[in-house]
Design an enzyme around this catalytic site. Sequence first.
Site, PDB file in Angstrom:
ATOM      1  N   ASN A   1       0.815  -1.222   0.000  1.00 61.21           N
ATOM      2  CA  ASN A   1       0.000   0.000   0.000  1.00 61.21           C
ATOM      3  C   ASN A   1       0.848   1.272   0.000  1.00 61.21           C
ATOM      4  O   ASN A   1       0.432   2.296  -0.532  1.00 61.21           O
ATOM      5  CB  ASN A   1      -0.921  -0.038   1.233  1.00 61.21           C
ATOM      6  CG  ASN A   1      -1.496   1.320   1.563  1.00 61.21           C
ATOM      7  OD1 ASN A   1      -2.468   1.758   0.956  1.00 61.21           O
ATOM      8  ND2 ASN A   1      -0.890   2.013   2.514  1.00 61.21           N
TER       9      ASN A   1
ATOM     10  N   TYR B   1       3.871   9.025 -11.290  1.00 60.07           N
ATOM     11  CA  TYR B   1       2.897   8.305 -10.456  1.00 60.07           C
ATOM     12  C   TYR B   1       2.015   7.395 -11.318  1.00 60.07           C
ATOM     13  O   TYR B   1       1.873   6.201 -11.042  1.00 60.07           O
ATOM     14  CB  TYR B   1       2.048   9.317  -9.682  1.00 60.07           C
ATOM     15  CG  TYR B   1       0.990   8.683  -8.814  1.00 60.07           C
ATOM     16  CD1 TYR B   1       1.334   8.098  -7.604  1.00 60.07           C
ATOM     17  CD2 TYR B   1      -0.349   8.675  -9.200  1.00 60.07           C
ATOM     18  CE1 TYR B   1       0.365   7.513  -6.796  1.00 60.07           C
ATOM     19  CE2 TYR B   1      -1.319   8.093  -8.400  1.00 60.07           C
ATOM     20  CZ  TYR B   1      -0.963   7.511  -7.205  1.00 60.07           C
ATOM     21  OH  TYR B   1      -1.920   6.923  -6.412  1.00 60.07           O
TER      22      TYR B   1
ATOM     23  N   ALA C   1       2.518   6.228 -14.310  1.00 61.22           N
ATOM     24  CA  ALA C   1       3.300   5.150 -14.924  1.00 61.22           C
ATOM     25  C   ALA C   1       3.657   4.084 -13.892  1.00 61.22           C
ATOM     26  O   ALA C   1       3.612   2.884 -14.177  1.00 61.22           O
ATOM     27  CB  ALA C   1       4.572   5.729 -15.548  1.00 61.22           C
TER      28      ALA C   1
END
Length: 252
Positions: free
Chosen positions: A88, A157, A159
């Site tokens: 996460n 971000y 990509a």
Amino acid sequence: MEFTDSTVLITGGSRGIGKAIALAFASKGARVAILYRSNQQAADATLAQLSGDQHMALQADVTDAEAVSNAIDKLVAKFGKLDIVVNNAGIGEYHPITSTNYEDWQHVWRQTLDTNLIGPANVCFCAAKHMIDSGGGRIVNITSRGAFRGEPNKPAYGASKAALNSLSQSLAVALAPHKIFVGAVAPGFVNTELTADLLNSPEGDQIKSQSPFNRVAQPEEVAHAVLFLASKGAEFSTGTIIDVNGASYLRS
Ligand code: NAP
């Protein structure tokens, strides 16, 4: 969705979406390890809120391959096994191509890919070794709507999250023979402490209006999708990417 006797590692589990995922797993009986980068106060506060008392906090920067390996070894030494991993932890820096200098452009690309792609890849590698030895496991990677919709002001971000979707699918195939099931959850905008101010600003109204519900996701709604992918019965959904974006971006 019952996780009694399951052990779970949640990177970035101390704050925001990761905290909601940690609370949700603990409420269903899991033993939870929350991995954080530097904010020990937040990690301790989250740890204190988890139901049950066998949880742990681990400090490690996911961009540090050795620290990742050590943290997972520490977890297995304490819990005896690792059943579920949720990648996460992530960052999303603004670096628009037309207004960023070349040096900053490169720095953000490196930092973002190290944190959002190579870090999770290393977590998957170290976790899979233990999961193979113990007969299986589950991995859920938190990606983003931006992987599909594009991120004009945060291209690294977008990509990195598209690459993390792809990594999840590759590992779903590679690890299926070892009974390790891998999926991704791709949230749209989520209401966390960090986004609260923005959501209460005029720009927030525009963001909310992207969904026909005229709101963004709550972290608990992202956690719900994570728990589903990690649950018994979801095995054949391996390789799936679940959108949690309130129909703000549709794909097929
Ligand atoms: P957040 O509130 O910024 O929390 C980030 C968490 O990750 C913190 O626990 C932080 O630890 C940890 N972390 C950051 N970099 C790390 C590193 N290098 N090594 C270890 N831990 C690190 O994040 P969030 O907004 O909840 O987002 C969580 C995930 O959901 C991210 O992958 C994000 O891209 C994705 N997502 C978020 C949204 C949204 O609207 N929020 C939308 C789509 C996808 P410290 O506090 O110790 O630094």
